[in-house]
Design an enzyme around this catalytic site. Structure first.
Site, PDB file in Angstrom:
ATOM      1  N   HIS A   1      -1.888   0.602   7.321  1.00 60.69           N
ATOM      2  CA  HIS A   1      -2.568   0.831   5.961  1.00 60.69           C
ATOM      3  C   HIS A   1      -1.932   2.183   5.625  1.00 60.69           C
ATOM      4  O   HIS A   1      -1.758   3.108   6.563  1.00 60.69           O
ATOM      5  CB  HIS A   1      -3.933   0.706   5.642  1.00 60.69           C
ATOM      6  CG  HIS A   1      -4.207   0.800   4.014  1.00 60.69           C
ATOM      7  ND1 HIS A   1      -3.660  -0.029   3.293  1.00 60.69           N
ATOM      8  CD2 HIS A   1      -5.194   1.418   3.516  1.00 60.69           C
ATOM      9  CE1 HIS A   1      -4.201   0.308   2.214  1.00 60.69           C
ATOM     10  NE2 HIS A   1      -5.354   1.089   2.332  1.00 60.69           N
TER      11      HIS A   1
ATOM     12  N   CYS B   1       0.628  -1.258  -0.018  1.00 64.07           N
ATOM     13  CA  CYS B   1       0.007   0.198  -0.088  1.00 64.07           C
ATOM     14  C   CYS B   1       0.808   1.165  -0.089  1.00 64.07           C
ATOM     15  O   CYS B   1       0.360   2.206  -0.603  1.00 64.07           O
ATOM     16  CB  CYS B   1      -1.027  -0.047   1.005  1.00 64.07           C
ATOM     17  SG  CYS B   1      -0.200  -0.110   2.904  1.00 64.07           S
TER      18      CYS B   1
ATOM     19  N   ASP C   1      -8.001   5.579  -2.293  1.00 59.54           N
ATOM     20  CA  ASP C   1      -7.278   4.600  -1.912  1.00 59.54           C
ATOM     21  C   ASP C   1      -6.744   3.960  -3.142  1.00 59.54           C
ATOM     22  O   ASP C   1      -7.610   3.073  -3.724  1.00 59.54           O
ATOM     23  CB  ASP C   1      -7.976   3.635  -0.807  1.00 59.54           C
ATOM     24  CG  ASP C   1      -6.996   2.663  -0.376  1.00 59.54           C
ATOM     25  OD1 ASP C   1      -5.643   2.677  -0.658  1.00 59.54           O
ATOM     26  OD2 ASP C   1      -7.396   2.071   0.462  1.00 59.54           O
TER      27      ASP C   1
END
Lengths: 305, 660
Positions: free
Chosen positions: B454, B410, B470
């Site tokens: 994250h 991520c 995202d």
């Protein structure tokens, strides 16, 4: 009936001097349908006591001297072949009597000992397949010598348990001893005692003893005593249920002899040493003192109410 | 030389339990103190046992001093200091162990035992979980057993019995402990406890370079648990924000403190409101975890300028806070020119390809929103992969990732997207935190672990404020919707063979793990979370308006009631209700005891009567005999005697005795 029993005691006390308590205890043991073990030195009057009791109660009397070569057949009897009839005929042994004196029981081998003890418990004898009842009443007085133990077979705890009481006559007091020496009572005199009670009366007394009343309060006291032997550290193991029953029936007989039809704690306390001492383990082996102190502890510490 | 008084030595029983207790007390602290303490304990214990067996002497004063100094020096060597929590506990433990070799008298043993109790308390500074609390009961039992053994004679040789007694004492103390827990005022600490050193090693940090979060996801350590007043929002709504990282140095994103951080941000509440509370594990950091945009009424928490919540001191122990969040709030619709420039910051001379791509996008999409969508589409449709083990990146990390390796975790996606957006002239920032979490249906809470870490992107549009996007969702939507385990089916998370998390697919283990977690959650919420505020509320519900006097009175009354109950239970007055005759017998005994005739408990009435009769006059004897006879009839002959008659006979006896 009580009067007759008192007469019996009185008569026995004429030949066995200064042992009123022990004589009464022996009588109580008989009335409670138990058997008696007398542990004492030779010459203390064990034989005199048993012989005198047999005389005054009108019981047939046999005496077996236990030795290491005594065989069970010597006590129970054997079958002998009769040439005339060509059959085996049973010859009853000395056990077929009403009062048996088993003298120095610990001299015989365990085999012979157990033959006697089984007969005591069952009140019948089985020989060669046929069962023969023993006469009523049947009362065994066994004796053993606490010292001079070499060559003896001590009775194990399980066998000791068969005896309702264990008694020790002990030395007579000075007064009694003086009388004994001056009056020179002999065995012959003991044999000349007369019967004071009928056999039926004696059996009836035995039945009445079993009917003596026992209250809840008294049962609680016995339970407390039994419990104390099981929980207190000075006893290696406690009293068995049979021990508790024995204590109760002995106390009943004692109460009956005192003329009561109910048991009070004092009765239990009176018979406690004789009934309980030989059933409890010696917490320190070999020292005879320990069990009597333990019993004394029971008498002093267990609450009556 | 002065003569030594012979002091009572320490019984074997107590010594055994003292040694066991020491082991139990030291054991949970072993992770926090130098390991040579084990050796020290072994030496001291062996020495003390040899002393007990009379094979050795107690050490001389000079030896003791030498041991003490060298132990302190050793602590200094291994901890670099003699103050602070770690060094302090190590020092305490060495003292606790060294005391063994001068354990001469009862007094020494008492000191040692009390020291043990204190040490048990210090272990709570490191771990206050339910397991640790349960374990400390064990150590306390052993210490109590040592204390009990100390009061016993040397002849008592059964350690088992001693510990049963100790356990019984502890059990009896539980109601009082519960009462004190509920009612005892929670006082503010007089001093601030220093934090243990080795805490907060894992967790979100104030900077992020490629690979950081992937590394974090190797840990299954619990970060926090959150419960919601209403329904738990869906997984893709649970973006737990911890920090924003606005400054990029070409490789690493940094947090940068600005003066404007402390200004309250401008925002308007819109849409639905979520109410939630979080119990977080110690992190040694000041930032908290919140859903954007959150507001809290707790005074020690403030909302920072970048919409994160911050506590005024680092969190060193489990901490509970409540907040309300508006996920659709309008966040900072206007940006000051200074901040506008700040969120466009990029280092020079790195990632030329990415810059060129950004320019290209700008030309195709003059509108900010469509540009953002175009970037996301690239991630979605291009050959991008989501993996825990991305290849290493060189100097131009964004370029290499976007155009060469195209595999990343991520942080790669959020970092490169932020870079591209900034290069295209859109203010953007990286946000780090946790995403999703495991929902516990039984107790209705979400539990978030380190592997839920994250990072995502926020960009700013005039009039609309900050918006969350995202990029990882484009590459691996299952990561957002189902969690990391699902997204990385091929790659196993390194949770370890022993961790129950490695066995999620085995149903019963998973159930067991969830139940265990529920228990922990309840513990934290209701036991550790029961602090001054909640106590006050609870007491308010119970007692109405509260004052300390009322609480004091309440405490005293409850404890008195408790003792009354215990004594009732112990003495059972309803069981010793005596019958009429037994009561009369007691009166009889009291009457005679006044005349110094005391019946022994094991003495029958007849025997008693016989014993005292000699002293009595004939009428007295008769009265005595009458009572004894009636009592005997009633108790033993099963001939009921009316109580009135007994009473009368007792009265007669009383009179005759008085008339003597």
């Amino acid at each position: 009936m009580l009067r007759q029993l008192e007469n019996c005691l009185h008569a026995v006390n004429q030949v066995l001097l200064g042992k009123e308590h022990q004589v009464r205890m022996a009588m109580a043991c008989l009335l409670a349908r138990g058997h008696l073990l007398i542990e004492d030195l030779p010459g203390m009057g064990k034989t005199t006591l048993s012989h005198a009791l047999a005389q005054v109660l009108g019981l047939s009397y046999q005496r077996v001297q236990f030795t290491s070569d005594l065989l069970p057949g010597d006590i129970l009897g054997t079958s002998v072949f009769e040439r005339n009839t060509g059959q085996f005929v049973f010859h009853p042994g000395p056990i077929f009597t009403q009062l048996l004196l088993a003298d120095e029981i610990n001299r015989a081998t365990p085999k012979s000992q157990s033959a006697l003890l089984e007969a005591m418990e069952e009140r019948q004898v089985t020989i060669e397949g046929s069962t023969r009842p023993l006469p009523e009443p049947f009362f065994v007085i066994a004796t053993q010598n606490p010292i001079c133990q070499s060559g003896t077979f001590a009775l194990p705890e399980s066998q000791l348990d068969r005896f309702l009481m264990r008694l020790s006559l002990g030395y007579p007091n000075a007064e009694a001893e003086r009388a004994l020496l001056t009056r020179a009572i002999t065995k012959r005199q003991a044999a000349s005692l007369t019967q004071q009670i009928e056999k039926d009366e004696l059996l009836k007394a035995q039945t009445q003893v079993s009917e003596v009343k026992v209250s809840d309060a008294l049962v609680s006291y016995i339970l407390r005593l039994v419990e104390a032997t099981r929980t207190n550290a000075q006893f290696v193991y406690g009293l068995s249920p049979r021990g508790g029953l024995a204590l109760l029936s002995a106390a009943k007989a004692w109460a009956f002899l005192a003329g009561r039809d109910y048991v009070i704690p004092e009765d239990v306390q009176s018979v406690l040493p004789q009934v309980v001492a030989h059933r409890l383990a010696h917490s320190a082996a070999g020292t005879g003192a320990t069990d009597s102190t333990a019993v004394q502890w029971l008498l002093n510490e267990v609450a009556v109410f | 030389m002065a003569e030594h008084k012979i002091k009572p030595s320490i019984p074997r029983n107590s010594l055994i339990w003292l040694l066991i207790a020491q082991v139990l007390v030291i054991l949970p602290l072993l992770w926090h103190v130098p390991l040579w303490i084990i050796g020290l304990w072994l030496v001291c214990a062996a020495w003390r046992i040899q002393v007990f067996r009379m094979r050795m002497q107690f050490p001389k004063a000079i030896v003791k001093v030498a041991m003490m100094v060298s132990a302190a020096f050793a602590v200094y060597l291994s901890r670099g200091s003699l103050v602070g929590l770690d060094a302090g506990v190590a020092l305490l433990l060495t003292a606790f162990v060294l005391k063994l070799v001068e354990l001469r008298s009862k007094r020494d043993a008492l000191v040692l035992i009390y020291l043990g109790f204190f040490t048990v308390v210090t272990s709570y500074l490191f771990d206050d979980s339910i397991l640790a609390a349960g374990y400390s009961l064990l150590s306390v039992t052993a210490l109590l057993a040592a204390l009990v053994g100390l009061q016993q004679t040397v002849l008592t040789g059964r350690p088992g019995k001693t510990v049963t007694q100790a356990a019984a004492i502890l059990l009896q103390a539980i109601p009082v402990a519960l009462l004190l827990f509920l009612f005892f005022p929670r006082l503010d600490p007089l001093w601030v406890l220093p934090a243990p050193k080795d805490k907060g090693v894992t967790g979100i940090s104030d900077h992020m370079s490629p690979g950081d979060i992937a590394e974090l996801s190797q840990s299954s350590e619990l970060v926090f648990r959150a419960s919601f007043t209403g329904e738990i929002p869906t997984q893709n709504q649970l973006y737990w924000r911890a920090l924003t990282l606005p400054y990029f140095d070409g490789r690493t994103w940094h947090m940068q403190n600005m003066t404007s951080d402390l200004l309250a941000p401008e925002w308007q509440a819109q849409g639905d409101m979520l109410e939630y509370s979080v119990i977080m594990q110690p992190s040694s950091r000041t930032w908290l975890y919140s859903l954007a945009v959150s507001q809290t009424e707790q005074k020690d928490i403030r909302l920072m300028n970048d919409f994160r919540l911050q506590h005024n001191t680092p969190i060193h122990r489990t901490y509970l806070y409540q907040a309300r969040a508006w996920p659709e709030a309008l966040a900072e619709p206007k940006l000051s020119p200074e901040k506008y420039r700040f969120y466009l910051q990029l280092p020079h001379k790195v990632n030329p390809q990415a810059r060129a791509w950004a320019q290209q996008l700008r030309q195709s999409y003059p509108d900010d929103e469509s540009l953002v969508r175009a970037v996301l589409r690239t991630f979605n449709q291009g050959e991008y992969f989501y993996t825990l083990k991305p290849p290493r990146l060189g100097k131009h990390s964004v370029d290499e990732f976007l155009f060469a390796t195209q595999t990343g975790f991520c942080e790669h996606y959020s970092s490169s997207m932020t870079f591209v957006l900034r290069a295209a002239g859109i203010p953007a920032r990286v946000v780090t935190g946790y995403q999703g979490g495991e929902v516990n249906r039984a107790e209705n809470y979400v539990q978030v672990r380190q592997y839920d870490a994250h990072s995502w992107v926020e960009y700013w549009r005039l009039g609309f404020g900050w918006h969350r996007v995202d990029p990882t969702f484009q590459v691996a939507p299952e990561r957002i919707e189902q969690g990391l385990q699902e997204a990385l089916r091929g790659e196993s998370l390194n949770t370890g063979l022993l961790s129950p998390l490695s066995y999620r697919h085995i149903n019963w283990i998973n159930q067991l793990r969830i139940s265990w977690d529920t228990l922990n959650y309840t513990w934290q919420k209701n036991v550790l979370g029961y602090q001054a505020e909640r106590q006050k509320n609870w007491l308010k519900g119970l007692l109405g308006e509260i004052s300390w006097q009322r609480i004091g009175v309440g405490l005293v009354i409850t404890i008195a009631l408790l003792f009354a109950l215990i004594s009732l239970w112990l003495f059972k007055p309803w069981q010793t209700r005596l019958s009429e005759t037994q009561r009369l017998l007691k009166q009889f005994e009291r009457l005679l005891a006044k005349r110094q005739y005391k019946r022994e408990p094991a003495e029958g009435l007849r025997a008693f009567q016989a014993r005292i009769q000699a002293d009595l006059s004939p009428p007295q004897r008769m009265a005595l005999d009458a009572f004894v006879h009636s009592y005997e009839q009633n108790e033993y002959a099963n001939v009921p005697v009316p109580a009135v008659q007994l009473k009368q006979q007792l009265q007669t006896l009383r009179h005759s005795l008085a008339g003597r």
